[in-house]
Enzyme design. Structure first.
Site, PDB file in Angstrom:
ATOM      1  N   ASP A 295       0.784  -1.163   0.089  1.00 33.57           N
ATOM      2  CA  ASP A 295       0.158  -0.164  -0.030  1.00 33.57           C
ATOM      3  C   ASP A 295       0.671   1.246  -0.235  1.00 33.57           C
ATOM      4  OD1 ASP A 295      -2.095  -1.600   0.270  1.00 33.57           O
ATOM      5  OD2 ASP A 295      -2.612  -0.976   2.286  1.00 33.57           O
ATOM      6  N   ASP A 519      -8.259  -7.486   8.974  1.00 30.27           N
ATOM      7  CA  ASP A 519      -7.762  -6.374   8.355  1.00 30.27           C
ATOM      8  C   ASP A 519      -7.629  -5.173   9.425  1.00 30.27           C
ATOM      9  OD1 ASP A 519      -7.479  -7.551   5.870  1.00 30.27           O
ATOM     10  OD2 ASP A 519      -9.716  -7.339   5.808  1.00 30.27           O
TER      11      ASP A 519
HETATM   12  C1  BGC Z   1      -1.466  -6.369   9.630  1.00 24.83           C
HETATM   13  C2  BGC Z   1      -0.207  -6.978   9.989  1.00 24.83           C
HETATM   14  C3  BGC Z   1      -0.330  -8.383   9.447  1.00 24.83           C
HETATM   15  C4  BGC Z   1      -0.716  -8.624   8.270  1.00 24.83           C
HETATM   16  C5  BGC Z   1      -1.191 -10.084   7.917  1.00 24.83           C
HETATM   17  C6  BGC Z   1      -1.725  -6.361   8.223  1.00 24.83           C
HETATM   18  O1  BGC Z   1      -2.793  -5.658   8.026  1.00 24.83           O
HETATM   19  O2  BGC Z   1      -0.965  -4.634  10.037  1.00 24.83           O
HETATM   20  O3  BGC Z   1       0.348  -6.712  11.387  1.00 24.83           O
HETATM   21  O4  BGC Z   1       0.917  -9.044  10.031  1.00 24.83           O
HETATM   22  O5  BGC Z   1      -2.071  -7.805   8.170  1.00 24.83           O
HETATM   23  O6  BGC Z   1      -2.229 -10.338   8.532  1.00 24.83           O
END
Ligand code: BGC
Length: 581
Positions: A295, A519
């Site tokens: 992102d 998320d």
């Molecule tokens: C989070 C991370 C996480 C990743 C995978 C992201 O949205 O901020 O902490 O490791 O997702 O689940």
């Protein structure tokens, strides 16, 4: 500590003292005068891995063959030609006249007995570029690795992963992918035994994740994962580097531990230690597939300046350049490791598929890939739809369809986008990136972990063309309220199972976001990861300019991003497409 460790420790100290004495006896010149030396205590493997006529990239591996560890290692040589070594990675490279001195980085300053360190640098020259013939490690003359079979890392050796110039085109092709035991156990416990053996990516989402696991229930650090991959007989491991300064500038859900200005901390405490681990020769047989900073660069295209979607945080990150620098540094540093394959994040079709965003993104990515000492040779390709929900292929309509002479581009759902699904977007972006200067052999990974859109609401045929919107809305399998919705989407299902080389230009369908990991949270949950509640994760929120002021479509009651969200996992299993047998 048991009683037996103490004498061993003493012995090591004694050896260290002896080697210090020898080193002292060598004096400034470092050559041992008139002393018989049985076998050189070190080996240096100096390789020019890329040479473009007046410049080159060198990769050097130094091995300590002595019985004792060596602290503050230092490698020296003299060039016979007029080569000039520039600044390097994994070590500090300095040159005075023809003499080059390389000193250890603080995070990797000790060479254990039998241990190796690898460093690299870019240099310039004119005329010829012969390799130096003599090297010294802390003053002792070393063996020069001649490329004999058996030296790890030499071309043709078992496990030789290739050099930057001869990586395989697609690291997924023919590879056995690592299955993350942390995620696998969680999925199995949570009713997902049928898919628990699928490979998912390891997320390095903060500094402490390097040594002890990332967000949520994960327990393993990077070395644990690499060791487990070797134990599994895997030949490829997927990981994500995700910890830029000022991370997640357009949202709150995944804001991170580093403030907008902490680029040096990012380099020294995040990327450098990762590079030190990945360059351990022990892991040279693994293809390491690294998805770079989700992102970040896309946010600098769409969420800045005078656009209605702009945020103050994204403006800050554009102005201070730290996303571009961080990505460039990660590419340069990790791309110097011959078995690392970097993929830069390209958002998804519902983000960058508009003309205003598409070509500018390719240009910005090129700028990042050629900053901080990086070149496009450090980029194996791009990653689309990471942690997003865009349908892989819309089976019942394409961008070329129309209703009564009006293009589907004018429907509310498509809204002038050039793409209706991820695969067409990814293939087109690949072409655009090559035009922008990337290598012609780049490929794209599409994250299909949560874009299945099966279940009872999946249309099984094109809808009637009663009106433009009725046709598009009734035909599309992506059942989101708006393509800008990204948090814990209700109705989503697991997508295509991971698969290598599924379509032209596509290196793999891969599960980069581990299904079941949230998320983001809809309500404040105290934490030390920098994460905040995000309205886009609240089903009651009415939206903003980035999702067409629509409802968020999120499931309720979500934990922090990265943490296990059982209700979502069950939703994903139920709505999987292809369905789970
Ligand atoms: C989070 C991370 C996480 C990743 C995978 C992201 O949205 O901020 O902490 O490791 O997702 O689940």
């Amino acid at each position: 500590m048991t009683g037996t460790t103490k004498p061993a420790r003493k012995r090591r100290m004694a050896l260290l003292a002896a080697s210090a004495l020898i080193a002292g006896a060598l004096g400034a010149g470092g050559m041992m005068q008139g002393t018989a030396v049985a076998a050189p205590a070190c080996t240096v493997d100096y390789k020019v891995v890329n040479d473009w006529g007046n410049g080159f990239t060198a990769s050097v591996t130094v091995t300590n063959n002595a019985a004792s560890a060596l602290s503050n290692w230092k490698v020296e040589w003299d060039y016979a030609g007029n080569q000039k070594a520039g600044s390097g990675w994994n070590a500090t490279v300095a040159q005075s006249g023809a003499h080059v001195t390389v000193t250890a980085p603080s995070w990797n300053s000790t060479l254990s007995s039998g241990g190796s360190a690898n460093f690299g640098f870019n240099g310039t020259y004119s005329g010829s570029n012969p390799a130096p013939s003599t090297f010294k490690l802390n003053g002792t003359t070393c063996n020069v690795d001649s490329g004999d079979p058996g030296d790890p890392g030499d071309p043709g050796d078992p496990g030789d992963p290739g050099t930057p110039g001869n990586r395989v085109d697609n690291p997924y092709a023919g590879a056995k992918l690592y299955v993350n035991p942390d995620w696998s156990a969680q999925a199995r416990r949570s009713g997902g035994a049928a898919i628990a053996n699928q490979p998912t990516a390891v997320w390095l989402d903060r500094i402490s994740a390097i040594t002890s696991g990332s967000a949520g229930e994960n327990s393993m650090g990077l070395r644990d994962h690499l060791d487990a991959a070797l134990a599994q007989g895997a030949t490829a491991l997927q990981m994500v580097t995700y910890n830029l300064p000022g991370r997640d500038c357009a949202a709150l859900a995944s804001q991170g531990e580093l403030g907008p200005t902490e680029i040096d901390k990012y380099k020294r405490q995040f990327i450098d230690p990762i590079a030190a681990i990945l360059s351990d020769p022990k892991y040279a047989s693994l293809r390491i597939i690294n998805v770079v900073e989700i992102d970040s660069l896309p946010n600098l295209i769409t969420n800045v300046g005078s656009r209605p979607t702009a945020t103050a945080n994204c403006d800050t990150m554009l102005a201070n350049g730290n996303y571009v620098k961080g990505v460039g540094y990660a590419l340069a540093k990790l791309g110097a490791i011959p078995n690392v394959y970097n993929y830069i994040d390209i958002g998804h079709h519902g983000w960058l598929g508009w003309d205003d965003n598409f070509a500018p993104t390719a240009k910005l990515l090129y700028q990042a890939a050629t900053s901080e000492g990086s070149t496009v040779n450090n980029v194996a390709g791009f990653a689309a739809n990471v942690a997003n929900y865009g349908a892989l292929k819309e089976p019942h309509f394409t961008i070329n369809d129309s209703v009564n002479g009006t293009s589907v581009r004018q429907s509310k759902w498509v809204d002038w986008n050039r793409y209706v699904d991820e695969q067409s977007y990814a293939q087109a972006f690949r072409e655009e990136a090559v035009k922008a200067g990337f290598r012609s052999d780049v490929g794209v990974i599409i994250d299909t972990s949560r874009n299945g859109w099966g279940g009872p609401n999946r249309p099984s045929a094109p809808a009637a063309k009663t009106s433009l919107d009725a046709f598009v809305d009734g035909s599309r399998v992506d059942r989101r309220i708006h393509t800008g919705n990204w948090c814990n989407q209700a109705g989503a299902g697991l997508g295509e199972r991971p698969k290598a080389a599924p379509a032209p230009g596509i290196d793999a369908y891969a599960w980069i976001k581990p299904p079941g990991e949230s998320d983001g949270a809809s309500e404040d949950i105290p934490n030390e990861e920098g994460k905040k509640a995000d309205q886009m994760c609240d089903p009651d929120y009415g939206g903003n300019a980035r999702n067409g002021n629509s409802k968020s479509g999120a499931l309720d009651g979500a934990p922090l991003s990265g943490h296990w969200f059982q209700a979502q996992f069950e939703e994903l299993l139920r709505n999987a497409y292809p369905p789970i047998n």
